[in-house]
Design a protein around this motif. Structure first.
Motif, PDB file in Angstrom:
ATOM      1  N   ILE A 162     -13.026   9.669  51.553  1.00  0.00           N
ATOM      2  CA  ILE A 162     -13.221  10.679  50.498  1.00  0.00           C
ATOM      3  C   ILE A 162     -12.703  10.153  49.158  1.00  0.00           C
ATOM      4  N   PHE A 163     -11.503   9.582  49.163  1.00  0.00           N
ATOM      5  CA  PHE A 163     -10.960   9.090  47.885  1.00  0.00           C
ATOM      6  C   PHE A 163     -11.721   7.853  47.407  1.00  0.00           C
ATOM      7  N   ALA A 164     -12.209   7.034  48.345  1.00  0.00           N
ATOM      8  CA  ALA A 164     -13.012   5.864  47.943  1.00  0.00           C
ATOM      9  C   ALA A 164     -14.308   6.324  47.279  1.00  0.00           C
ATOM     10  N   ALA A 165     -14.949   7.334  47.846  1.00  0.00           N
ATOM     11  CA  ALA A 165     -16.209   7.833  47.262  1.00  0.00           C
ATOM     12  C   ALA A 165     -15.958   8.372  45.864  1.00  0.00           C
ATOM     13  N   ALA A 166     -14.856   9.089  45.718  1.00  0.00           N
ATOM     14  CA  ALA A 166     -14.540   9.675  44.415  1.00  0.00           C
ATOM     15  C   ALA A 166     -14.288   8.589  43.370  1.00  0.00           C
TER      16      ALA A 166
ATOM     17  N   LEU B  87     -10.355  17.990  49.073  1.00  0.00           N
ATOM     18  CA  LEU B  87     -11.601  17.877  48.294  1.00  0.00           C
ATOM     19  C   LEU B  87     -11.338  18.164  46.814  1.00  0.00           C
ATOM     20  N   ILE B  88     -10.454  19.102  46.548  1.00  0.00           N
ATOM     21  CA  ILE B  88     -10.115  19.402  45.140  1.00  0.00           C
ATOM     22  C   ILE B  88      -9.392  18.205  44.520  1.00  0.00           C
ATOM     23  N   ARG B  89      -8.464  17.633  45.286  1.00  0.00           N
ATOM     24  CA  ARG B  89      -7.760  16.442  44.761  1.00  0.00           C
ATOM     25  C   ARG B  89      -8.748  15.315  44.480  1.00  0.00           C
TER      26      ARG B  89
ATOM     27  N   SER C  34     -11.902  15.578  43.753  1.00  0.00           N
ATOM     28  CA  SER C  34     -12.837  15.891  42.667  1.00  0.00           C
ATOM     29  C   SER C  34     -12.220  15.608  41.296  1.00  0.00           C
ATOM     30  N   ALA C  35     -10.901  15.430  41.277  1.00  0.00           N
ATOM     31  CA  ALA C  35     -10.240  15.078  40.010  1.00  0.00           C
ATOM     32  C   ALA C  35     -10.500  13.627  39.627  1.00  0.00           C
ATOM     33  N   HIS C  36     -11.107  12.845  40.527  1.00  0.00           N
ATOM     34  CA  HIS C  36     -11.287  11.409  40.276  1.00  0.00           C
ATOM     35  C   HIS C  36     -12.738  11.048  40.019  1.00  0.00           C
ATOM     36  N   GLY C  37     -13.439  11.806  39.215  1.00  0.00           N
ATOM     37  CA  GLY C  37     -14.828  11.452  38.908  1.00  0.00           C
ATOM     38  C   GLY C  37     -14.890  10.099  38.227  1.00  0.00           C
ATOM     39  N   THR C  38     -15.980   9.370  38.483  1.00  0.00           N
ATOM     40  CA  THR C  38     -16.148   8.092  37.802  1.00  0.00           C
ATOM     41  C   THR C  38     -16.882   8.365  36.491  1.00  0.00           C
ATOM     42  N   GLY C  39     -16.188   8.249  35.383  1.00  0.00           N
ATOM     43  CA  GLY C  39     -16.779   8.564  34.091  1.00  0.00           C
ATOM     44  C   GLY C  39     -17.209  10.016  34.057  1.00  0.00           C
ATOM     45  N   SER C  40     -18.451  10.252  33.655  1.00  0.00           N
ATOM     46  CA  SER C  40     -18.920  11.628  33.563  1.00  0.00           C
ATOM     47  C   SER C  40     -19.406  12.138  34.923  1.00  0.00           C
TER      48      SER C  40
ATOM     49  N   ARG D 234     -19.328  13.492  38.645  1.00  0.00           N
ATOM     50  CA  ARG D 234     -18.456  14.172  39.593  1.00  0.00           C
ATOM     51  C   ARG D 234     -18.697  13.552  40.961  1.00  0.00           C
ATOM     52  N   PRO D 235     -17.678  13.404  41.783  1.00  0.00           N
ATOM     53  CA  PRO D 235     -17.898  12.863  43.117  1.00  0.00           C
ATOM     54  C   PRO D 235     -18.863  13.735  43.922  1.00  0.00           C
ATOM     55  N   VAL D 236     -19.762  13.092  44.689  1.00  0.00           N
ATOM     56  CA  VAL D 236     -20.664  13.841  45.574  1.00  0.00           C
ATOM     57  C   VAL D 236     -20.123  13.704  46.994  1.00  0.00           C
TER      58      VAL D 236
END
Ligand code: CP
Ligand code: NVA
Length: 305
Positions: free
Chosen positions: A165-169, A190-192, A194-200, A202-204
């Motif tokens: 999950i964190f790798a995907a984010a 999942l909330i944690r 989602s704070a790690h979007g890559t640039g603009s 959002r993690p899927v």
């Protein structure tokens, strides 16, 4: 001072530099630099291990270092000596520690009090060295993972799934977790993430109990044991509830025709994966196992750089 405590706390740049360095270590197995020369590391393990233990022991030696293995139950830690005292002692004698244990906070506490590089070799929350290796292995075979679809099937709340999950984010690929509702990741994780979007972006990260939909069009199908270490008391219940979440030939039909199947091992045939599927994908799965060595040498050399 660098530690690898989790993928949640590791930057994308560090992950990518580890992938590049792992490729170089793999190409030059015996001729590379020896950044651990003159240093002694310990492996401090509270849980069983084959791959992680051997790959770290060999890796430390190949990097020029000395290594000692400490079974947590055979040192005073096992009789109740606090982590922070153990850490302050070992930190005065060793140059780095690789820890496999239960609570994530114990690894963090060891890092804080030891003052030496500390690497998480699996906790109840994360298995960062494994997932860095899995992504390295995927990219070695299929190119960049960005934009691909990875489907994790099985215990979606386990340490391996959580590191995915964190790798995907961080890295920007779609992660689908196919698991019964009670084995899906917590909303807090999942909330944690989602704070790690890559640039603009959002993690899927999609969590579902529709296993066929989750596999449809996937580039990589991944599983792990249904009964992680420490969960043995729940074994019967887990085997019954996860029964429909097995990777097998029928499940793979809607995946991409060149989809890879991976397993972090150890594998339990007839449970999370069937024998025919495991053997059909064994070349990939054992490349994954070998790559633990190359990727962890990259992690060790990153930690002491
Ligand atoms: N995959 C993995 O970490 O294996 P071990 O438990 O054998 O170290
Ligand atoms: N989820 C598994 C991984 C084993 C390498 C466990 O924690 O036992």
């Amino acid at each position: 001072m660098k530690h690898l405590l989790s993928l949640e706390s590791m930057s994308r740049d560090d992950m990518e530099s580890i992938f590049r360095s792992a490729a170089a270590f793999k190409r030059a197995r015996t001729t590379h630099a020896r950044p651990l020369a003159g240093r002694t590391w310990a492996l401090l393990f509270s849980k069983s291990s084959t791959r992680t233990r051997v790959s770290f022991e060999v890796g430390i030696r190949e990097l020029g270092g000395q290594v000692i293995f400490l079974n947590a139950s055979e040192i005073q830690l096992g009789r109740g000596e606090p982590i922070k005292d153990t850490a302050r002692v070992l930190g005065r004698m060793l140059h780095g520690v690789v820890i496999r244990t239960f609570a994530q906070r114990d690894v963090a506490e060891f890092a804080e009090f030891s003052g030496i590089p500390t690497i998480n070799a699996l906790t109840d929350d994360e298995h960062p060295c494994q997932i860095l290796t899995d992504i390295f292995t995927y990219q070695e075979k299929r190119g960049p993972i960005q934009g691909k679809v990875v489907t994790f099937v099985g215990d979606g709340a386990c340490n391996v799934a959580q590191s995915w999950i964190f790798a995907a984010a961080k890295l920007g690929f779609e992660l689908r977790i196919a698991a019964p509702k009670e084995f899906q990741p917590s909303s807090e994780v999942l909330i944690r993430a989602s704070a790690h979007g890559t640039g603009s972006r959002r993690p899927v990260i999609i969590c579902t109990d529709d296993i066929d939909a989750a596999v449809s069009g996937a580039d990589l199908i991944y599983t792990d044991v249904w009964v992680s270490m420490g969960k043995e008391a729940e074994a019967a219940e887990r085997l019954q509830k996860l029964r429909g979440f097995q990777i097998n030939q029928a499940l793979l039909k809607p995946a991409k025709p060149d989809a890879l199947v991976m397993h972090c091992l150890p594998a339990y045939r007839g449970k999370e994966i069937d024998e025919a599927t495991f053997e059909a994908h064994a070349p990939t799965i054992f490349d994954q196992a070998e790559n633990r060595l190359h990727v962890q040498k990259a992690i060790l050399s990153w930690a002491v750089d």
